[in-house]
Design a protein around this motif. Structure first.
Motif, PDB file in Angstrom:
ATOM      1  N   GLU A   1       0.713  -1.317   0.146  1.00  0.00           N
ATOM      2  CA  GLU A   1       0.074  -0.455  -0.309  1.00  0.00           C
ATOM      3  C   GLU A   1       0.610   1.422  -0.117  1.00  0.00           C
ATOM      4  O   GLU A   1       0.766   2.018  -0.641  1.00  0.00           O
ATOM      5  N   TYR A   2       2.081   1.191   0.132  1.00  0.00           N
ATOM      6  CA  TYR A   2       2.633   2.713   0.789  1.00  0.00           C
ATOM      7  C   TYR A   2       3.415   2.589  -1.132  1.00  0.00           C
ATOM      8  O   TYR A   2       3.545   3.726  -0.644  1.00  0.00           O
ATOM      9  N   ALA A   3       3.299   1.632  -1.349  1.00  0.00           N
ATOM     10  CA  ALA A   3       4.596   1.639  -2.386  1.00  0.00           C
ATOM     11  C   ALA A   3       3.125   2.475  -3.433  1.00  0.00           C
ATOM     12  O   ALA A   3       3.686   2.837  -4.110  1.00  0.00           O
ATOM     13  N   ILE A   4       2.029   1.481  -3.560  1.00  0.00           N
ATOM     14  CA  ILE A   4       1.532   2.220  -4.333  1.00  0.00           C
ATOM     15  C   ILE A   4       1.138   4.298  -4.169  1.00  0.00           C
ATOM     16  O   ILE A   4       0.829   4.463  -5.071  1.00  0.00           O
ATOM     17  N   ALA A   5       0.477   4.782  -2.504  1.00  0.00           N
ATOM     18  CA  ALA A   5       0.605   5.738  -2.947  1.00  0.00           C
ATOM     19  C   ALA A   5       2.275   6.866  -3.080  1.00  0.00           C
ATOM     20  O   ALA A   5       2.060   7.903  -3.404  1.00  0.00           O
ATOM     21  N   LEU A   6       2.664   6.069  -2.849  1.00  0.00           N
ATOM     22  CA  LEU A   6       4.474   6.704  -3.472  1.00  0.00           C
ATOM     23  C   LEU A   6       4.785   7.163  -4.448  1.00  0.00           C
ATOM     24  O   LEU A   6       4.734   7.630  -5.253  1.00  0.00           O
ATOM     25  N   SER A   7       3.433   5.918  -5.289  1.00  0.00           N
ATOM     26  CA  SER A   7       4.112   6.144  -6.837  1.00  0.00           C
ATOM     27  C   SER A   7       2.912   6.853  -7.305  1.00  0.00           C
ATOM     28  O   SER A   7       3.351   8.435  -7.994  1.00  0.00           O
ATOM     29  N   GLN A   8       1.690   6.933  -6.742  1.00  0.00           N
ATOM     30  CA  GLN A   8       1.049   8.601  -6.974  1.00  0.00           C
ATOM     31  C   GLN A   8       1.190   9.895  -6.789  1.00  0.00           C
ATOM     32  O   GLN A   8       1.356  10.093  -7.060  1.00  0.00           O
ATOM     33  N   LYS A   9       2.659   9.905  -5.513  1.00  0.00           N
ATOM     34  CA  LYS A   9       2.712  11.073  -5.110  1.00  0.00           C
ATOM     35  C   LYS A   9       3.636  11.130  -5.988  1.00  0.00           C
ATOM     36  O   LYS A   9       3.905  12.649  -6.866  1.00  0.00           O
ATOM     37  N   HIS A  10       4.517  10.543  -6.959  1.00  0.00           N
ATOM     38  CA  HIS A  10       5.417  10.748  -8.081  1.00  0.00           C
ATOM     39  C   HIS A  10       5.377  11.178  -9.548  1.00  0.00           C
ATOM     40  O   HIS A  10       6.091  10.527 -10.273  1.00  0.00           O
ATOM     41  N   MET A  11       3.802  10.792  -9.448  1.00  0.00           N
ATOM     42  CA  MET A  11       2.311   9.982 -10.797  1.00  0.00           C
ATOM     43  C   MET A  11       3.774   9.183 -11.427  1.00  0.00           C
ATOM     44  O   MET A  11       4.005   9.446 -12.303  1.00  0.00           O
ATOM     45  N   THR A  12       4.081   8.801 -11.532  1.00  0.00           N
ATOM     46  CA  THR A  12       4.736   7.484 -11.495  1.00  0.00           C
ATOM     47  C   THR A  12       3.373   5.733 -11.662  1.00  0.00           C
ATOM     48  O   THR A  12       1.813   6.142 -10.992  1.00  0.00           O
ATOM     49  N   ARG A  13       3.942   5.219 -12.101  1.00  0.00           N
ATOM     50  CA  ARG A  13       3.152   3.837 -12.316  1.00  0.00           C
ATOM     51  C   ARG A  13       3.437   2.452 -10.805  1.00  0.00           C
ATOM     52  O   ARG A  13       4.035   2.484 -10.886  1.00  0.00           O
ATOM     53  N   THR A  14       2.394   1.376 -10.807  1.00  0.00           N
ATOM     54  CA  THR A  14       2.357   1.050  -9.725  1.00  0.00           C
ATOM     55  C   THR A  14       2.073  -0.152 -10.416  1.00  0.00           C
ATOM     56  O   THR A  14       0.437  -0.420 -10.599  1.00  0.00           O
ATOM     57  N   ILE A  15       2.225  -1.297 -10.601  1.00  0.00           N
ATOM     58  CA  ILE A  15       2.062  -2.961 -10.485  1.00  0.00           C
ATOM     59  C   ILE A  15       1.898  -4.019  -9.800  1.00  0.00           C
ATOM     60  O   ILE A  15       3.435  -4.100  -9.226  1.00  0.00           O
ATOM     61  N   TYR A  16       0.797  -4.565  -8.918  1.00  0.00           N
ATOM     62  CA  TYR A  16       0.647  -5.567  -8.126  1.00  0.00           C
ATOM     63  C   TYR A  16       0.136  -6.871  -9.111  1.00  0.00           C
ATOM     64  O   TYR A  16      -0.849  -6.811  -9.601  1.00  0.00           O
ATOM     65  N   THR A  17       1.268  -7.687  -9.293  1.00  0.00           N
ATOM     66  CA  THR A  17       1.268  -8.955  -9.370  1.00  0.00           C
ATOM     67  C   THR A  17       0.760  -9.974  -8.897  1.00  0.00           C
ATOM     68  O   THR A  17       0.816 -10.301  -7.265  1.00  0.00           O
ATOM     69  N   SER A  18      -0.482 -11.241  -8.845  1.00  0.00           N
ATOM     70  CA  SER A  18      -1.412 -12.059  -8.102  1.00  0.00           C
ATOM     71  C   SER A  18      -0.748 -13.610  -8.317  1.00  0.00           C
ATOM     72  O   SER A  18      -1.146 -12.735 -10.585  1.00  0.00           O
ATOM     73  N   PRO A  19      -0.524 -15.128  -7.930  1.00  0.00           N
ATOM     74  CA  PRO A  19      -0.942 -15.485  -9.243  1.00  0.00           C
ATOM     75  C   PRO A  19      -1.870 -16.425  -8.944  1.00  0.00           C
ATOM     76  O   PRO A  19      -2.163 -17.364 -10.013  1.00  0.00           O
ATOM     77  N   ILE A  20      -3.026 -15.631  -8.262  1.00  0.00           N
ATOM     78  CA  ILE A  20      -4.457 -16.502  -8.557  1.00  0.00           C
ATOM     79  C   ILE A  20      -5.249 -15.232  -9.455  1.00  0.00           C
ATOM     80  O   ILE A  20      -4.619 -14.036  -8.792  1.00  0.00           O
TER      81      ILE A  20
END
Length: 774
Positions: free
Chosen positions: A353-372
């Motif tokens: 969650e903190y990485a997602i918030a940090l990317s929104q602060k930096h105006m970049t993007r985040t990809i969250y991957t899951s196996p299922i």
């Protein structure tokens, strides 16, 4: 009837005319006026002239065969081509050959300004690099974006992927620069003739080849032997003469590595290659410690200056963070890659969650991957509520692909990397949840390829609770990506677990639950033997009453129903619900849920809430779909607080069951193993219907990683002091050795690196990288 020619219509004549209708002699009066500049309409409805005949095929044949270049004959092409030009009648424009696309500029104009005042001083020409590149011929991030919006998200199979991190091409200066272990070698005089480890070698010196005769002459052999004996004293004198010079004597060795680094003869004071005891020293490079890419972080000491180092965090939590969470946040603020190997239910999602918030602060993007997909859907709902700007990409669903945070399966990310998706340009973080799936025999290669193909500007966040060799695994990732991986792990679970054996099967024996593993991790043999005694006592009473019978490992449906009824009554009395019952068969999940028709675990208020939520969720379905047998069965089960979760359930029903379970309205949930794959839905108690499963090839016991993953669902942080894990003993008590291995044995280090996961060979040709995976 004769045709009468009427005179032309004058200005005083009325606009009236007669029209003959067919051949019946019937006429119609036409009174509407007719324009003066057009001729009069025909005075008969019959067609004039000859009737139409069949359409000539000459035009169609000429158009289909003669005017089509694909039908030109392979023989006598000149005559056919001239005939084609006559038929096509195409205008030739010679000037069109002179028009071509503009070539890109190889230089630009740079402005020179005064650093203090900012005044314009001069203009200089600057050479531009990476000109003329595109997604079809370059792997550089400097290539222009794809103008096609349909290919910007998923990319195209004709695009080149972006250059993977850790595989950058060496510059000319790096190639020319020599390391400490390299030296100038004379390839004519200083080469070894004896291979390392061998006693005999080959002599490559130039010697006059002697011709051999067909017959053996004994006198010639003896003379050759005398020449060898006479030449030995001369060779010894030459060696003594060379030894008296200034050249240092080197020890006799069969390996270049034992000689160390050779220094120039001008500095004899520093060219000691011998130890005081007469041995040889090893090179200085071997004495240096090997560079480590995985850096373990100590979480035993508190992080007191956390708020001083981060006065304005990107995301504020309503609770105090743990030490491992603070350490991870500090590394994320420094844009470092981390591997959070914390226990289940410890709070690894906080780091994501903190990485997602940090990317929104930096105006970049985040990809969250899951196996299922189940985990992807659940994270999409949670992150959508928290952050809002979240999208979902799976094989069949695509929601908000332009969002700053994209949740997808790992296979989708691999496809995007290979196809050169434009999303990779703005990517700052890639979060791998349940990264221990890299150990999967069939799908593990997907995680390996994604880790290798990620560009250098993308940071990595790894989350898992069942990777024992986290440092070793991080070392491999850091070595291939040429970046440090900070390993953060926890020492214990925030909510300890108690493991029990349950042998009850009726109202009298429903309290037969024996402690097997206490919260401190001690195996209780006393409880194990007590469970065996209870099972033997019941078996002996049955033998006295009904006689002996052959023991069977399989139980009947009525016996399973008696066990579940007694256990769930006992747990509801002790207020140890909600319960997740892991059953390794979809059919047995459905049968166990249907067998509890007489059990009702919800109150009237909860029934009303379940009913209203269920009806509201079914509004998206059509009228006929709302009456499906599975929907009607699940509705009746949910009203009594019982749920079923496996791959055979409709997706909308699984979503409804997950939401009701998170609200605490589902008291008992019969689920398969996929429910434990990272789904953030903890329960008070976890029950194992069996410790054996079918893995596609045969039946086997649960692995330690599988058992820990499922047992970790027990214990809700902040609500329960301890979590309860119960293993059912239906036909008999399980073997102590199997239980000990499953609970206490350290997880095997199965996250190994294979040849196909390492780029073994690469070279460049015209700026293009070729990467081969063995």
């Amino acid at each position: 009837m004769e045709r009468i020619d009427m005179p032309a219509v004058g200005p005083t004549d009325l606009p009236i005319s007669l029209l003959e209708m067919g051949c019946s002699g019937r006429f119609e009066l036409i009174t509407h006026p007719h324009p003066n500049d057009q001729p009069l309409p025909p005075q008969s409805s019959l067609p004039h002239g000859l009737p139409p005949t069949s359409v000539s095929l000459e035009t169609e044949v000429e158009k289909g065969f003669l005017r089509d270049p694909a039908w030109l004959p392979i023989h006598d092409t000149d005559a056919a081509f001239h005939r084609f030009l006559k038929l096509a009648e195409r205008d030739v424009h010679i000037d069109s050959l002179l028009h071509c696309a503009l070539s890109p500029l190889h230089s630009g104009i740079s402005v020179v300004r005064d650093p203090t005042t900012g005044m314009l001083l001069d203009f200089t020409e600057v050479l531009l690099g990476d000109t003329g590149i595109s997604a079809k011929n370059s792997m550089s991030l400097q290539r222009p974006p794809n103008p096609n919006p349909s290919e910007s998200l998923r990319g195209s199979n004709t695009n080149y992927p972006f250059l993977p991190g850790g595989m950058e091409e060496l510059t000319l200066e790096q190639i020319k620069k020599k390391s400490e272990l390299e030296e100038d070698i004379d390839f004519e005089k200083e080469l070894l003739t004896v291979p390392p480890g061998l006693k005999v070698g080959m002599d490559f010196s130039d010697k006059d080849a002697k011709t051999t005769k067909g017959e053996i002459n004994l006198l010639s052999l003896l003379s050759t032997f005398d020449d060898i004996i006479d030449s030995q004293p001369e060779a010894e004198e030459k060696e003594k003469g060379h030894g008296s010079g200034n050249a240092p004597k080197l020890p006799r060795t069969n390996s270049l590595e034992d000689l160390g680094i050779k220094d120039s003869p001008s500095t004899p004071g520093t060219t000691s290659t011998e130890k005081k005891d007469g041995g040889t020293t090893k090179p200085a490079g071997d004495q240096e410690e090997k560079k480590r890419w995985a850096i373990p972080i100590n979480i035993t000491s508190p992080c007191g200056d956390f708020y001083k180092r981060i006065p304005n965090p990107a995301f504020k939590y309503p609770f105090e963070l743990d030490v491992f969470q603070k350490q991870a946040v500090l590394r994320l603020e420094a844009h470092e890659s981390v591997f959070v190997a914390a226990h289940t239910s410890a709070g690894k999602t906080v780091v994501a969650e903190y990485a997602i918030a940090l990317s929104q602060k930096h105006m970049t993007r985040t990809i969250y991957t899951s196996p299922i997909k189940a985990l992807s859907n659940q994270k999409f709902r949670d992150f959508k509520t928290t952050f809002g700007d979240v999208g979902l990409l799976t094989g069949d669903v695509q929601l908000s692909p332009e969002a700053s945070c994209l949740i997808m399966t790992t296979e989708i990310l691999r496809s995007m990397l290979y196809n050169g998706s434009e999303v990779i340009r703005d990517l700052e973080w890639v979060i791998f949840d349940e990264v221990h799936y890299i150990n999967d025999a069939e799908r593990g290669v997907v995680w390996e390829e994604v880790l290798i193909m990620l560009p250098d500007h993308v940071s990595i966040i790894l989350l898992s609770a069942t990777v024992p060799n986290a440092v070793e695994f991080s070392e491999w990732i850091g070595r291939i990506k040429k970046k440090h991986i900070y390993v953060i792990s926890t020492a214990k679970r925030p909510v300890p677990l108690e493991h029990y054996l349950y042998t009850g099967n009726s109202t009298k024996t429903q309290k037969e639950m024996f402690l097997l593993l206490d919260p401190t991790g001690n195996f209780q043999t006393k409880g194990y033997y007590a469970a065996i005694d209870a099972k033997k006592e019941r078996t002996s009473k049955h033998t006295q009453s009904f006689g002996t019978k052959n023991p069977s490992q399989n139980t009947t449906a009525s016996q399973d129903r008696a066990v579940w009824l007694s256990l769930l009554h006992f747990l509801s009395q002790r207020q140890q619900t909600p319960v997740v019952a892991f059953t390794f068969s979809r059919t047995r999940c459905d049968d166990n849920a249907r067998s509890l028709a007489s059990m009702d675990l919800t109150s009237s208020v909860e029934k009303s809430e379940i009913h209203s939520f269920f009806q509201k969720s079914l509004r998206r379905l059509r009228g006929g779909d709302r009456q499906l047998p599975q929907i009607l069965l699940i509705r009746d089960l949910l009203k009594r607080g019982i749920g079923v979760h496996h791959s055979g359930i409709l997706p909308i029903m699984k979503e409804v069951i997950e939401m009701l379970f998170s609200r605490g309205l589902v008291k008992v949930l019969f689920a398969t193993e996929t429910f434990a794959m990272g789904v953030n839905m903890p329960a008070r108690t976890v029950v194992f219907d069996s410790i054996r499963k079918h893995d596609g090839t045969g039946f086997r016991n649960l692995l330690p990683g599988e058992y820990i993953q499922m047992a970790g669902r027990a214990g809700r942080r902040g609500l329960d002091a301890t979590g309860t894990v119960i293993i059912l003993c239906k036909s008999g008590v399980h073997d102590m050795g199997d239980l000990n291995v499953m609970m206490l044995v350290r997880l095997p280090s199965e996250c190994t690196v294979f040849f196909h996961s390492i780029p073994l060979h690469r070279w460049t040709t015209g700026g293009l990288w070729y990467i081969f995976f063995f």
